[in-house]
Design an enzyme around this catalytic site. Structure first.
Site, mmCIF file in Angstrom:
data_model
loop_
_atom_site.group_PDB
_atom_site.id
_atom_site.type_symbol
_atom_site.label_atom_id
_atom_site.label_comp_id
_atom_site.label_asym_id
_atom_site.label_seq_id
_atom_site.Cartn_x
_atom_site.Cartn_y
_atom_site.Cartn_z
ATOM 1 N N GLY A 1 -17.614 -41.638 -36.451
ATOM 2 C CA GLY A 1 -18.670 -42.619 -36.294
ATOM 3 C C GLY A 1 -19.124 -43.177 -37.619
ATOM 4 O O GLY A 1 -18.431 -43.077 -38.627
ATOM 5 N N GLY B 1 -16.493 -43.007 -40.603
ATOM 6 C CA GLY B 1 -15.356 -42.094 -40.588
ATOM 7 C C GLY B 1 -14.812 -41.957 -39.196
ATOM 8 O O GLY B 1 -15.118 -42.764 -38.301
ATOM 9 N N GLY B 2 -14.019 -40.913 -39.012
ATOM 10 C CA GLY B 2 -13.364 -40.738 -37.719
ATOM 11 C C GLY B 2 -14.322 -40.448 -36.587
ATOM 12 O O GLY B 2 -14.002 -40.671 -35.423
ATOM 13 N N VAL C 1 -22.429 -43.956 -40.583
ATOM 14 C CA VAL C 1 -23.641 -43.407 -41.190
ATOM 15 C C VAL C 1 -24.496 -44.583 -41.651
ATOM 16 O O VAL C 1 -24.001 -45.501 -42.327
ATOM 17 C CB VAL C 1 -23.307 -42.490 -42.382
ATOM 18 C CG1 VAL C 1 -24.583 -41.922 -42.985
ATOM 19 C CG2 VAL C 1 -22.392 -41.353 -41.940
ATOM 20 N N LEU D 1 -23.894 -47.191 -44.393
ATOM 21 C CA LEU D 1 -23.504 -46.554 -45.652
ATOM 22 C C LEU D 1 -22.018 -46.236 -45.694
ATOM 23 O O LEU D 1 -21.429 -46.108 -46.764
ATOM 24 C CB LEU D 1 -24.307 -45.263 -45.860
ATOM 25 C CG LEU D 1 -25.821 -45.421 -45.948
ATOM 26 C CD1 LEU D 1 -26.490 -44.054 -45.986
ATOM 27 C CD2 LEU D 1 -26.203 -46.224 -47.187
ATOM 28 N N GLY D 2 -21.415 -46.061 -44.524
ATOM 29 C CA GLY D 2 -20.000 -45.720 -44.447
ATOM 30 C C GLY D 2 -19.636 -45.329 -43.039
ATOM 31 O O GLY D 2 -20.497 -45.208 -42.161
ATOM 32 N N ASP E 1 -12.814 -29.349 -43.751
ATOM 33 C CA ASP E 1 -12.623 -30.775 -44.042
ATOM 34 C C ASP E 1 -13.273 -31.144 -45.374
ATOM 35 O O ASP E 1 -13.978 -32.149 -45.484
ATOM 36 C CB ASP E 1 -13.195 -31.633 -42.906
ATOM 37 C CG ASP E 1 -12.652 -33.072 -42.945
ATOM 38 O OD1 ASP E 1 -11.612 -33.297 -43.594
ATOM 39 O OD2 ASP E 1 -13.276 -33.951 -42.336
#
Length: 821
Positions: A517, A514-515, A519, A511-512, A630
């Site tokens: 890991g 980031g910094g 998802v 799904l996406g 964040d």
């Protein structure tokens, strides 16, 4: 005309204008605090009474969007910049034009007239006839610095015949009372406004229950029904004597007030000069257990049981309707298990119900002063009607409260509260004692098991240390096991289950990322769709951050926060299992030209309000005070109905209730969303999240990213552009061009609130409670100052203007290394 003559005429005109301005200045500065008989009157022409030290003003006003005129008292804007009315005279009799006149009439009454009708006042103080027989020429009305409007009988202002403090409206200020004068029958009651536009008598009242036989307590009523009950008991803040019983508002250096609003909520507020807003100190009712009689009679309500039925019968009682109880409807309460007519029997005793709010003392209770706990117990046992007792210690004195009928409105606290002793029969008492004995017998095997667990943990740590470089470790760390025991409500998933659910973490299901890991979308064996956040082994988030996120989300329950379903910890694998958000993150809509059209103005405004309520819950309404650190559009997920849910709590911090800010040497977050004080000095607080929320608001309004807003102009970012448009009076130009229909007033309010949120000084930013009020239109936002600008260097690194290009320092104070993502 000669040049010299022209110059003289021009100078003469300037002098005339200056003289006129000086006249007007002295005219308005000539403020007064007193009205006297047949000499002065207050007209609805902008004139006001001002207390001597300019703390309060009295005059005509129109509330909200109403055009009706009322006489009221409000804080002087030299003290409180936001107009806040604390008392209204003619609340049920408004004037529909500006013909109002306030004066002392010939009877010595302070009266309000309108429509040139001098015989029948719209409102008056209604002083008694013996007082009216005095010479009216000595009467005067003065606005005191306490905010009290007083009518004096004598020239020396020593004998008063009427005061506004005796007739509160919806607000208490220091010096006012809520209670009853037993001698005169005068009752001091708070009554809400009908609405924000109508100060007439509303649906809610806050008053003392007039009962001198038990402990005093205060109720909020909705109409004639009890709606909320305060904590009972003698001692502060109650004053009780033969003449009166009341709660009074102490004088403090701070500007404080207590207000009952039109939706039935009681607020204690303090004016924050730094934030230019009212700061909430207390409010009620809040939780579901605060509403009066939520669980009916003879039961207790546990607000912490978020996912469970909050009601539970007291010892010796059972649900009056099992069917209702099974359907999680506790309003019918509980009834005694005793069989037969008799309410007592030989062998009766008491079971301790700990940390509770007093049962309602207005229902068949009595306060016995100077009675010890043992005497209180014996007194209760001697009376068959006695159902419970409670011993109170206060300032070295011991009192006893006894109840003789149903026990109503009991709430269980997490930490504080009283010890209530509920009367039970011999059988029920035996069950309780057997339970305690069994618990004591279980202590030995439990201690043995704990000792064995400690030995296992020590062995596991030794084994792990010995095999640190060996791959494929297949056990859960001891600390992780401890976390499992701390949160039994969490589901801990097997690694094989997660692998099967995500099809071996297939890229198709990603799904996406980031910094920390990636998802993945997954489907559990029960066909439930989930989102699996898999921590990268090379990420900066270690076991501490992971456990932090698990512990935080497990305790949070709010419709605007992502729900944690469980987690998985196996060797070096650490994963969170979250509810699946089919519409992914907010940024995937905002910054996608093909999907922006799905977000019309109504939906964007709903998303803004949803995020605001989620942050407010984190900062104030949850059991913990949490700083997210964040917040950004990619961390706001959208469910199937496009409702926003805040996610990613890996960097969140818990604050103690009295803690205002903290500092870190490890600055993490996302450039463009970090507040200046956090990015430069590592200082963070609730106001850091407020700054991030302000950026999110601007991005939602504009459909543009804060970073890289104008690629061809590195010095221009979204905040700077909005501020320039604001100063030019064309702030609406920032609105996303894809929005064809919107409400200009709502948009302008959002822009103004967003600019307040991104102020450079954290003290100038509002608290989230004020943000929610301003967004809803319940409070008017103040004018913003110039916000904090962020510049982008050509290298692609975001730098605040005060930072040097070499050392990221300001005033020779070096900031720690920043980890951006």
């Amino acid at each position: 005309m000669p040049l010299f003559a022209t110059y003289k005429v021009a100078n003469a005109q300037k002098m005339l204008v200056k003289a006129l301005l000086l006249f007007l200045l002295f005219r308005f500065c000539d403020s007064r605090d007193t009205l006297t008989w047949n000499q002065e009157q207050l007209k609805d022409d902008g004139g006001v009474l001002v207390s001597k030290q300019s703390k309060f003003e009295l005059g005509f006003f129109s509330p909200g969007n109403s055009s009706y005129r009322y006489i009221g008292i409000w804080y002087s804007q030299t003290k409180v910049s936001e107009k806040t009315v604390v008392w209204v005279a003619n609340r049920n009799n408004p004037i529909n034009d500006t013909s109002g006149v306030l004066k002392i009439n010939r009877y010595g009454e302070l009266a309000l007239y309108a429509y040139n009708m001098n015989n029948t006042p719209v409102w008056s103080t209604n002083v008694s006839r013996p007082v009216q027989n005095n010479n009216a020429s000595t009467f005067s009305a003065q606005l005191l610095d306490a905010g009290n409007l007083v009518v004096f009988l004598d020239d020396n202002n020593e004998i008063y015949v009427w005061q506004s403090f005796d007739y509160p409206t919806d607000t208490l200020i220091p010096g006012m009372k809520v209670g009853v004068n037993w001698k005169t029958g005068l009752e001091w009651v708070l009554t809400s406004w009908k609405s924000q536009d109508d100060p007439g008598l509303g649906d809610y009242t806050f008053r003392l229950y007039p009962d001198q036989t038990a402990a005093p307590q205060y109720f909020m009523y909705k109409g004639l029904s009890k709606y909320w009950r305060s904590e009972s008991g003698p001692g502060p803040p109650f004053v009780t004597n033969q003449e009166e019983t009341y709660n009074f508002f102490n004088y403090t250096n701070a500007i404080t007030r207590t207000t009952l609003n039109d939706s039935g909520r009681l607020y204690r507020l303090t004016w924050d000069n730094g934030g230019v807003q009212w700061k909430e100190d207390f409010s009620a009712p809040k939780s579901r257990c605060d509403w009066y009689g939520q669980c009916g009679a003879n039961s207790k309500c546990k607000p912490d049981n978020i996912n469970e039925f909050e009601c539970e019968c007291l010892p010796g009682y059972e649900p009056s309707s099992i069917n209702d109880w099974n359907q999680k409807n506790g309003s019918g309460g509980c009834v005694s298990k005793r069989v037969g007519v008799s309410k007592c029997g030989s062998g009766d005793g008491f079971v301790n119900v700990a940390r509770v709010k007093f049962p309602d003392t207005s229902i068949a209770s009595r306060l016995r002063t100077g009675m010890s706990a043992k005497e209180c117990e014996q007194d209760c046992l001697r009376n068959c009607s006695c159902t419970a007792y409670l011993s109170i210690e206060y300032e070295g004195l011991v009192d006893c409260l006894i109840w003789y009928d149903d026990l109503m409105d009991i709430l269980v606290y997490t930490e504080r509260g009283r010890e209530l002793y509920v009367r039970v029969n011999k059988t029920e008492l035996g069950r309780s004692q057997v339970f305690l004995e069994r618990r004591g017998m279980l202590a030995i095997p439990i201690l043995s098991a704990l000792l064995a667990l400690v030995l296992i943990i020590m062995l596991a740590c030794w084994w792990r240390k010995k095999n640190r470089n060996t791959k494929g470790i297949d056990f859960v760390e001891a600390e992780e096991l401890e976390e499992t025991q701390r949160h039994p409500e969490l589901q801990f998933f097997d690694l094989d289950t997660i692998i099967a659910a995500t099809d071996h973490f297939s890229p198709v299901n990603e799904l996406g990322h980031g910094g920390f890991g990636s998802v993945y979308k997954g489907q559990l064996p029960n066909e439930q769709k989930v989102a699996v956040k898999r921590l990268s082994r090379t990420s900066g988030q270690g076991i501490e951050e992971f456990k932090n996120e698990v512990a935080l989300i497990a305790r949070l329950q709010h419709r605007n926060l992502v729900k944690l379903l469980g987690c998985c910890m196996k060797g070096e694998e650490r994963m969170l299992v979250l509810e699946y958000m089919p519409n992914k993150s907010l940024d995937s809509f905002l910054f996608d030209n093909t999907r922006q059209s799905f977000l019309d103005w109504e939906k964007r405004f709903e998303i803004i309000n949803g995020i605001a309520h989620g942050i407010l819950y984190l900062h104030q309404d949850s059991r913990l005070r949490i700083i997210h650190r964040d917040l950004k559009t990619s961390n706001v997920l959208l469910d199937a109905e496009m409702n926003p849910k805040i996610s990613d709590f890996g960097m969140a911090r818990i604050f103690h209730r009295d803690q205002l800010q903290d500092k870190t040497n490890r600055i993490v977050g996302t450039y463009g969303y970090m507040s200046p004080e956090y990015a430069v000095f590592g200082r963070f607080s609730t106001k850091s999240d407020v700054f991030s929320f302000g950026i999110i608001m601007l991005e939602i309004l504009s459909g543009q990213k804060n970073n890289g807003f104008v690629p061809e102009d590195p010095s221009m970012n979204l905040i700077r552009r909005v501020w320039e448009l604001w100063e030019e009076g064309i702030a609406l130009d920032i609105l996303d061009s894809t929005l064809k229909s919107y409400h200009p007033n709502e948009v302008m309010r959002c822009i103004q609130v967003a600019l307040l949120c991104v102020q450079e000084d954290s003290k100038d930013r509002p608290a989230m409670s004020a943000v929610v009020f301003m967004l809803s239109g319940e409070a008017s936002p103040p004018l913003p100052k110039q916000p904090a600008f962020v510049y982008r260097r050509s290298s692609g690194t975001d730098v605040y203007p005060l930072l040097s290009n070499r050392s990221y320092s300001i005033n020779d104070v070096t900031a720690s290394t920043m980890e951006a993502r």
